[in-house]
Design a protein around this motif. Structure first.
Motif, PDB file in Angstrom:
ATOM      1  N   ASP A   1       0.849  -1.189   0.000  1.00  0.00           N
ATOM      2  CA  ASP A   1       0.000   0.000   0.000  1.00  0.00           C
ATOM      3  C   ASP A   1       0.888   1.244   0.000  1.00  0.00           C
TER       4      ASP A   1
ATOM      5  N   ARG B   1       0.310   4.233   0.883  1.00  0.00           N
ATOM      6  CA  ARG B   1       0.160   5.009   2.111  1.00  0.00           C
ATOM      7  C   ARG B   1       0.930   4.390   3.278  1.00  0.00           C
ATOM      8  N   ALA B   2       1.053   3.082   3.266  1.00  0.00           N
ATOM      9  CA  ALA B   2       1.816   2.432   4.327  1.00  0.00           C
ATOM     10  C   ALA B   2       3.295   2.796   4.231  1.00  0.00           C
ATOM     11  N   TYR B   3       3.806   2.908   3.002  1.00  0.00           N
ATOM     12  CA  TYR B   3       5.183   3.382   2.818  1.00  0.00           C
ATOM     13  C   TYR B   3       5.347   4.791   3.388  1.00  0.00           C
ATOM     14  N   ILE B   4       4.415   5.652   3.083  1.00  0.00           N
ATOM     15  CA  ILE B   4       4.502   7.039   3.549  1.00  0.00           C
ATOM     16  C   ILE B   4       4.497   7.096   5.076  1.00  0.00           C
ATOM     17  N   GLN B   5       3.601   6.354   5.667  1.00  0.00           N
ATOM     18  CA  GLN B   5       3.502   6.346   7.134  1.00  0.00           C
ATOM     19  C   GLN B   5       4.798   5.876   7.772  1.00  0.00           C
ATOM     20  N   LEU B   6       5.367   4.776   7.259  1.00  0.00           N
ATOM     21  CA  LEU B   6       6.597   4.251   7.848  1.00  0.00           C
ATOM     22  C   LEU B   6       7.783   5.174   7.577  1.00  0.00           C
TER      23      LEU B   6
ATOM     24  N   ARG C   1       7.791   8.371   7.304  1.00  0.00           N
ATOM     25  CA  ARG C   1       7.714   9.502   8.228  1.00  0.00           C
ATOM     26  C   ARG C   1       8.136   9.088   9.627  1.00  0.00           C
ATOM     27  N   GLN C   2       7.754   7.888  10.041  1.00  0.00           N
ATOM     28  CA  GLN C   2       8.172   7.383  11.350  1.00  0.00           C
ATOM     29  C   GLN C   2       9.684   7.228  11.427  1.00  0.00           C
TER      30      GLN C   2
ATOM     31  N   PHE D   1       0.045  15.291   0.082  1.00  0.00           N
ATOM     32  CA  PHE D   1       1.107  15.418   1.083  1.00  0.00           C
ATOM     33  C   PHE D   1       2.061  16.578   0.793  1.00  0.00           C
TER      34      PHE D   1
ATOM     35  N   SER E   1       4.128  18.578   3.492  1.00  0.00           N
ATOM     36  CA  SER E   1       4.322  17.822   4.728  1.00  0.00           C
ATOM     37  C   SER E   1       5.224  16.605   4.534  1.00  0.00           C
ATOM     38  N   PHE E   2       5.265  16.076   3.313  1.00  0.00           N
ATOM     39  CA  PHE E   2       6.159  14.954   3.042  1.00  0.00           C
ATOM     40  C   PHE E   2       6.403  14.913   1.537  1.00  0.00           C
TER      41      PHE E   2
END
Length: 269
Positions: free
Chosen positions: A19, A21-26, A28-29, A72, A75-76
């Protein structure tokens, strides 16, 4: 740190279900500055199970990714690219790809040897390993002379991932003349190379290409280096980037590159 992963596959590639979006979330973490999606397009790839493999739905891909990029913005940092399979037989289609210049980045890669996929163990049966590797490097030389619509060359010694003994008995110097000609041609064309950490995931001693090949690229005057995990699942985002950072620093590289609007930006190492 290497703060930008420039080689990621998502559910738009037929060999991934990741996914975006899952790449983006990780990412950023992890404190990364950005990522570049580079889903597969490989014209005339061999059929598997009756369907075309790596035939990217470019319109659907671009529509989705550009909306995500806009969502995004500020922000990213999201870049949108493609990993394009190179072959002489599809050169005209490669060179006319993305006519409206919507992409940030195109990786040029060779995944086949004379039209066949070395990924499968059955491919190597009855074949001399060294001769097969030579054929692969000869095909790269042909591909970069006939296909021009790419920015960097991806995972240069990719075939070693799938050789019967991988790199246990592999010596890059046995193929020095091929690497020399390939790298000189890429540099002359103003193109870079990628350090691809999936080689390490596959158990190799080096990323793809062997770090000595990266050294040769620098010695020949090459300056454009991108870094990518070649991740097909979110778990491998930024895989072994600390190790690559140290490798590049030891080789004397001052910068690695990230592409925007098909132009290299340089990030300090």
């Amino acid at each position: 740190m290497i703060s930008f992963d420039s080689h990621l596959h998502t559910r738009f590639s037929s060999d991934s279900e990741a996914d975006p979006r899952a790449y983006i979330q990780l990412a950023r973490q992890k404190g990364m500055k950005g990522i570049c999606f580079t889903d597969h397009n490989d014209y005339d790839f061999p059929l598997e199970d009756g369907k075309v493999v790596f035939d990217l739905d470019f319109k659907a891909y671009l529509d989705y990714m550009l909306k995500l990029k806009e969502e995004f913005r500020g922000s990213f940092d999201i870049r949108v690219g493609v990993e394009q399979g190179l072959m002489k037989s599809v050169a005209s289609r490669v060179d006319s790809y993305d006519p409206e210049n919507k992409l940030d980045f195109v990786i040029g890669s060779s995944h086949l040897v004379e039209g066949e996929d070395p990924y499968y163990p059955s491919y190597w049966e009855g074949r001399a390993v060294k001769d097969t590797i030579i054929k692969y490097y000869e095909s790269i030389m042909e591909n970069i002379k006939t296909c021009h619509n790419f920015d960097i060359y991806g995972h240069l010694d990719y075939i070693i991932r799938y050789a019967p003994e991988k790199d246990a008995n592999y010596n890059w110097k046995d193929y020095y003349d091929y690497f020399y000609e390939i790298l000189k041609s890429l540099i002359y064309q103003g193109k870079g190379i990628e350090v691809n950490t999936a080689g390490l995931k596959y158990g190799l001693k080096n990323p793809n290409p062997d770090i000595n090949i990266v050294k040769l690229y620098k010695e020949l005057g090459g300056e454009i280096i991108t870094v990518g995990s070649d991740s097909h699942s979110v778990d491998y985002l930024g895989y072994e980037f600390d190790r690559v950072y140290n490798m590049l620093k030891e080789l004397g590289f001052k910068y690695y590159s990230v592409f925007k609007d098909r132009k290299a930006e340089f990030y300090e190492i």
